[in-house]
Design a protein around this motif. Structure first.
Motif, PDB file in Angstrom:
ATOM      1  N   ARG A 274     -32.544  20.246  22.814  1.00  0.00           N
ATOM      2  CA  ARG A 274     -33.620  19.405  22.320  1.00  0.00           C
ATOM      3  C   ARG A 274     -33.280  18.839  20.940  1.00  0.00           C
ATOM      4  N   PRO A 275     -32.258  18.011  20.845  1.00  0.00           N
ATOM      5  CA  PRO A 275     -31.952  17.424  19.538  1.00  0.00           C
ATOM      6  C   PRO A 275     -33.061  16.458  19.133  1.00  0.00           C
ATOM      7  N   GLU A 276     -33.238  16.314  17.845  1.00  0.00           N
ATOM      8  CA  GLU A 276     -34.264  15.401  17.358  1.00  0.00           C
ATOM      9  C   GLU A 276     -33.625  14.080  16.977  1.00  0.00           C
ATOM     10  N   GLY A 277     -34.317  12.988  17.278  1.00  0.00           N
ATOM     11  CA  GLY A 277     -33.822  11.669  16.927  1.00  0.00           C
ATOM     12  C   GLY A 277     -33.004  11.055  18.039  1.00  0.00           C
ATOM     13  N   GLU A 278     -32.142  10.126  17.650  1.00  0.00           N
ATOM     14  CA  GLU A 278     -31.256   9.438  18.594  1.00  0.00           C
ATOM     15  C   GLU A 278     -29.820   9.619  18.141  1.00  0.00           C
TER      16      GLU A 278
ATOM     17  N   GLU B 262     -20.004   4.215   4.175  1.00  0.00           N
ATOM     18  CA  GLU B 262     -20.288   4.837   5.455  1.00  0.00           C
ATOM     19  C   GLU B 262     -21.428   4.094   6.139  1.00  0.00           C
ATOM     20  N   LEU B 263     -21.235   3.805   7.430  1.00  0.00           N
ATOM     21  CA  LEU B 263     -22.210   3.071   8.228  1.00  0.00           C
ATOM     22  C   LEU B 263     -22.396   3.793   9.561  1.00  0.00           C
ATOM     23  N   ALA B 264     -23.315   3.280  10.368  1.00  0.00           N
ATOM     24  CA  ALA B 264     -23.555   3.874  11.687  1.00  0.00           C
ATOM     25  C   ALA B 264     -23.938   2.794  12.683  1.00  0.00           C
ATOM     26  N   PHE B 265     -23.668   3.081  13.953  1.00  0.00           N
ATOM     27  CA  PHE B 265     -24.145   2.299  15.093  1.00  0.00           C
ATOM     28  C   PHE B 265     -24.914   3.255  15.992  1.00  0.00           C
ATOM     29  N   SER B 266     -25.938   2.760  16.647  1.00  0.00           N
ATOM     30  CA  SER B 266     -26.608   3.536  17.676  1.00  0.00           C
ATOM     31  C   SER B 266     -25.611   3.754  18.811  1.00  0.00           C
ATOM     32  N   ALA B 267     -25.624   4.935  19.395  1.00  0.00           N
ATOM     33  CA  ALA B 267     -24.720   5.219  20.513  1.00  0.00           C
ATOM     34  C   ALA B 267     -24.979   4.272  21.676  1.00  0.00           C
TER      35      ALA B 267
ATOM     36  N   ALA C  67     -25.461   1.193  21.498  1.00  0.00           N
ATOM     37  CA  ALA C  67     -24.834  -0.091  21.209  1.00  0.00           C
ATOM     38  C   ALA C  67     -23.335  -0.080  21.512  1.00  0.00           C
ATOM     39  N   ILE C  68     -22.789   1.093  21.697  1.00  0.00           N
ATOM     40  CA  ILE C  68     -21.336   1.243  21.802  1.00  0.00           C
ATOM     41  C   ILE C  68     -20.892   1.292  23.254  1.00  0.00           C
ATOM     42  N   ARG C  69     -19.922   0.459  23.552  1.00  0.00           N
ATOM     43  CA  ARG C  69     -19.317   0.470  24.890  1.00  0.00           C
ATOM     44  C   ARG C  69     -18.268   1.570  24.979  1.00  0.00           C
ATOM     45  N   GLU C  70     -17.464   1.667  23.904  1.00  0.00           N
ATOM     46  CA  GLU C  70     -16.360   2.622  23.908  1.00  0.00           C
ATOM     47  C   GLU C  70     -15.810   2.758  22.494  1.00  0.00           C
ATOM     48  N   VAL C  71     -15.224   3.911  22.189  1.00  0.00           N
ATOM     49  CA  VAL C  71     -14.509   4.116  20.931  1.00  0.00           C
ATOM     50  C   VAL C  71     -13.054   4.339  21.300  1.00  0.00           C
ATOM     51  N   ILE C  72     -12.183   3.570  20.662  1.00  0.00           N
ATOM     52  CA  ILE C  72     -10.760   3.549  21.019  1.00  0.00           C
ATOM     53  C   ILE C  72      -9.932   3.856  19.780  1.00  0.00           C
TER      54      ILE C  72
ATOM     55  N   GLU D 230     -23.827  11.901  15.591  1.00  0.00           N
ATOM     56  CA  GLU D 230     -24.859  12.705  14.956  1.00  0.00           C
ATOM     57  C   GLU D 230     -26.235  12.238  15.415  1.00  0.00           C
ATOM     58  N   TRP D 231     -27.126  13.199  15.612  1.00  0.00           N
ATOM     59  CA  TRP D 231     -28.512  12.895  15.958  1.00  0.00           C
ATOM     60  C   TRP D 231     -29.234  12.553  14.668  1.00  0.00           C
ATOM     61  N   LEU D 232     -29.838  11.364  14.598  1.00  0.00           N
ATOM     62  CA  LEU D 232     -30.544  10.921  13.399  1.00  0.00           C
ATOM     63  C   LEU D 232     -31.960  10.505  13.769  1.00  0.00           C
ATOM     64  N   ASP D 233     -32.894  10.781  12.876  1.00  0.00           N
ATOM     65  CA  ASP D 233     -34.301  10.480  13.091  1.00  0.00           C
ATOM     66  C   ASP D 233     -34.550   8.991  12.868  1.00  0.00           C
ATOM     67  N   VAL D 234     -34.803   8.250  13.934  1.00  0.00           N
ATOM     68  CA  VAL D 234     -35.010   6.801  13.818  1.00  0.00           C
ATOM     69  C   VAL D 234     -36.327   6.465  13.133  1.00  0.00           C
ATOM     70  N   GLU D 235     -37.258   7.400  13.120  1.00  0.00           N
ATOM     71  CA  GLU D 235     -38.519   7.155  12.424  1.00  0.00           C
ATOM     72  C   GLU D 235     -38.360   7.199  10.906  1.00  0.00           C
ATOM     73  N   ALA D 236     -37.250   7.748  10.436  1.00  0.00           N
ATOM     74  CA  ALA D 236     -37.005   7.832   8.992  1.00  0.00           C
ATOM     75  C   ALA D 236     -36.243   6.611   8.461  1.00  0.00           C
ATOM     76  N   ILE D 237     -35.929   5.645   9.335  1.00  0.00           N
ATOM     77  CA  ILE D 237     -35.216   4.443   8.895  1.00  0.00           C
ATOM     78  C   ILE D 237     -36.123   3.617   7.982  1.00  0.00           C
ATOM     79  N   GLN D 238     -35.537   3.161   6.888  1.00  0.00           N
ATOM     80  CA  GLN D 238     -36.255   2.322   5.931  1.00  0.00           C
ATOM     81  C   GLN D 238     -35.606   0.951   5.883  1.00  0.00           C
ATOM     82  N   GLN D 239     -36.338  -0.014   5.367  1.00  0.00           N
ATOM     83  CA  GLN D 239     -35.757  -1.331   5.133  1.00  0.00           C
ATOM     84  C   GLN D 239     -34.770  -1.208   3.977  1.00  0.00           C
ATOM     85  N   PRO D 240     -33.664  -1.972   4.002  1.00  0.00           N
ATOM     86  CA  PRO D 240     -32.683  -1.887   2.921  1.00  0.00           C
ATOM     87  C   PRO D 240     -33.319  -2.193   1.561  1.00  0.00           C
ATOM     88  N   LYS D 241     -32.936  -1.397   0.560  1.00  0.00           N
ATOM     89  CA  LYS D 241     -33.488  -1.571  -0.785  1.00  0.00           C
ATOM     90  C   LYS D 241     -32.750  -2.657  -1.571  1.00  0.00           C
TER      91      LYS D 241
END
Length: 178
Positions: free
Chosen positions: A26-30, A42-47, A49-54, A127-138
């Motif tokens: 039961r991981p939390e987030g996406e 450091e950046l991230a993509f939603s899993a 959105a990804i077709r493959e990692v090569i 990594e599982w990240l809480d999408v509800e904690a996303i903020q607009q860029p400052k």
């Protein structure tokens, strides 16, 4: 001495193992892929959105003459030819991805039928990240049009993890100039 042996032979209780398994189930987030650009950002993509990692050797990427410096070339991905771009340079960074190494990490993102490979400096992992904690860029910069938001990782240092929008990258007008 026997106290030390007891520590070495003690195993987790069944209850502890069950709790750990429940956390895994039961991981939390996406699920998100975290990675670094050549600049160290450091950046991230939603899993999703990804077709493959090569991890491709540089000689598998065919350079195309007279194209934009954003493009490293083309790559055959399971019988389909895709463009590979330096994600950092696409986002306006001055540092180019290091291509003088055995393998280049490439994140293949997809929108409808369009796939593009985005070369990055280093893959951190999933990594599982809480999408509800996303903020607009400052802050506003070259990356802002391609962001879905950001997570504040540290209040003290104001370190953020920015979440990229693969659709905005694929549909960008910057490719028309390429």
């Amino acid at each position: 001495m026997s106290g030390n042996l007891e520590l070495l032979t003690t195993s987790p209780s069944q209850e502890q193992v069950a709790n750990q398994l429940q956390e895994l189930e039961r991981p939390e987030g996406e699920l998100h892929l975290r990675f670094y650009l050549a600049s160290g950002q450091e950046l991230a993509f939603s899993a999703m959105a990804i077709r493959e990692v090569i991890s491709a050797p540089p000689d598998r990427i065919t350079p195309i003459p007279n194209t934009s410096p954003l493009l490293l070339g083309t790559l055959n991905l399971r019988g389909r030819v895709i463009w590979v771009a330096d994600l950092g340079q696409f986002l306006g960074e001055t540092s180019a991805v290091n291509t003088d190494r055995a393998e280049i990490p490439i994140i293949a993102v997809e929108d409808q039928e369009t796939i593009i490979g985005l070369a990055v400096e280093q893959i951190v992992g999933m990594e599982w990240l809480d999408v509800e904690a996303i903020q607009q860029p400052k802050t506003t910069d070259n990356t802002t049009p391609y962001l879905r938001g950001e997570w504040l990782l540290s209040d003290r240092t104001h370190q953020c993890l920015r979440l990229l929008d693969q659709k905005a990258i694929i549909r960008s007008n910057r490719w028309a100039a390429v």
